[in-house]
Enzyme design. Structure first.
Site, mmCIF file in Angstrom:
data_model
loop_
_atom_site.group_PDB
_atom_site.id
_atom_site.type_symbol
_atom_site.label_atom_id
_atom_site.label_comp_id
_atom_site.label_asym_id
_atom_site.label_seq_id
_atom_site.Cartn_x
_atom_site.Cartn_y
_atom_site.Cartn_z
ATOM 1 N N CYS A 142 0.818 -1.215 0.000
ATOM 2 C CA CYS A 142 0.000 0.000 0.000
ATOM 3 C C CYS A 142 0.856 1.271 0.000
ATOM 4 O O CYS A 142 1.543 1.535 -0.975
ATOM 5 C CB CYS A 142 -0.989 -0.025 1.162
ATOM 6 S SG CYS A 142 -2.371 1.129 0.915
ATOM 7 N N HIS A 235 -4.456 -4.346 0.599
ATOM 8 C CA HIS A 235 -4.155 -4.858 1.939
ATOM 9 C C HIS A 235 -4.622 -6.306 2.078
ATOM 10 O O HIS A 235 -5.567 -6.597 2.815
ATOM 11 C CB HIS A 235 -4.845 -3.997 3.004
ATOM 12 C CG HIS A 235 -4.161 -2.710 3.293
ATOM 13 N ND1 HIS A 235 -2.986 -2.629 4.010
ATOM 14 C CD2 HIS A 235 -4.486 -1.434 2.951
ATOM 15 C CE1 HIS A 235 -2.618 -1.359 4.115
ATOM 16 N NE2 HIS A 235 -3.503 -0.621 3.478
ATOM 17 N N GLU A 237 -3.475 -8.487 3.797
ATOM 18 C CA GLU A 237 -3.264 -8.951 5.172
ATOM 19 C C GLU A 237 -4.414 -8.582 6.099
ATOM 20 O O GLU A 237 -4.495 -9.084 7.228
ATOM 21 C CB GLU A 237 -1.956 -8.368 5.722
ATOM 22 C CG GLU A 237 -2.027 -6.945 6.259
ATOM 23 C CD GLU A 237 -2.032 -5.863 5.180
ATOM 24 O OE1 GLU A 237 -2.023 -4.669 5.534
ATOM 25 O OE2 GLU A 237 -2.036 -6.207 3.981
#
Length: 309
Positions: A142, A235, A237
């Site tokens: 990001c 993202h 994660e």
């Protein structure tokens, strides 16, 4: 194989509750295995939450991964206890003479801040320059993608007029690319950013290969041909609730945010969201560890092959 972390790191118990195999450093020393050394430069404010998210993804590889946490911001944190930072994070001076198999640079909530106004911008540049000779492969996430494109390729900051927030569909461009091996032709991933990454910009001003993008032509996943650097603009994660937490935080701050796209069931923030990107995130990190780190890193890190130009 498990991830190796310090015995007292909070993520140990958190991830074990999810049946994630975490090996404490004290036990790992008894195994005659050369683990992959992965350094995480954690730039997110809620560092413990971010640690849990990345360690969860790293734990699904069959490779043993020894994780070290790095900080470069000496200011007192408002979101993470100083005791935690002092106990579990190293400073750059502690590792500047070391080599690592992998480096992950996380995102940061700095989308509307000019690079030169970022308090630790000189330190970011220092780490990226150091990584050229000390890290086999670096993964930027990001905001870190935007920072790296500026530092490594001289690309000015590109900012959207409105924040991109939600879960978006992407398609792969090269079915046989190693980083996207096993991906579905179309997959979902969360985004939460002001940074703009037009695929045309990446193609015109870098030698990076775009591996996945949106139907609107936004680059999601791209990498260098030598596998030394990889970039993911979203993202993968994130937990199921992370976008919701950011949304309600902004609502409470009076910012009138848009409801994250394609996230809440029936577009209703009162209905708990579900993660629709978890398998993609796991496969992305497994592929990065295997094909970009393990397959090309030397057994003896003293024989690191410099340099990334």
């Amino acid at each position: 194989m498990p991830i190796r972390v310090q015995d007292e790191l909070p993520a140990v118990n958190f991830l074990r509750e999810e049946n994630v195999f975490v090996m404490k450093a004290s036990r790992a020393t008894g195994q005659e295995i050369r683990p992959l050394k992965v350094l995480i430069l954690n730039l997110m404010p809620k560092k413990i939450e971010t640690e849990n998210q990345f360690l969860r993804l790293l734990s699904n590889s069959p490779l043993q991964v020894d994780v070290q946490l790095l900080r470069i911001d000496a200011r007192e944190s408002r979101n993470t206890p100083s005791e935690h930072l002092n106990n579990f994070y190293c400073d750059f001076e502690d590792i500047r003479n070391d080599n690592f198999d992998g480096l992950i640079v996380t995102g940061a909530p700095l989308g509307l801040v000019e690079f030169n106004d970022v308090a630790y911008w000189p330190q970011i540049k220092q780490v990226l320059e150091w990584a050229k000779d000390h890290v086999t492969s670096t993964l930027f996430v990001c905001w870190a993608v935007q920072a790296a494109l500026n530092i490594l390729y001289g690309i000015p900051k590109q900012t959207r007029s409105d924040k991109l927030s939600g879960v978006y569909e992407h398609h792969i461009l090269h079915p046989h690319a190693l980083l996207t091996r096993g991906f579905d032709d179309f997959f979902l991933a969360p985004h939460s950013r002001y940074a703009d990454f037009p695929a045309a910009l990446i193609r015109d001003y870098t030698d990076l290969e775009i591996l996945a993008e949106t139907e609107d032509g936004d680059a999601y996943l791209f990498a260098s041909k030598d596998k030394r650097i990889a970039f993911v603009t979203g993202h993968p994660e994130y937990d199921a609730h992370t976008l919701a937490s950011e949304f309600f935080r902004d609502v409470e701050a009076g910012l009138s945010p848009e409801v994250p796209y394609n996230y809440f069931p029936k577009n209703d923030p009162q209905i708990p969201p579900r993660a629709s990107w978890r398998s993609h995130g796991n496969l992305l990190f497994i592929n990065w560890l295997n094909y970009y780190v393990y397959q090309i890193t030397p057994y003896d890190l003293r024989h690191m092959n410099p340099t990334l130009e």
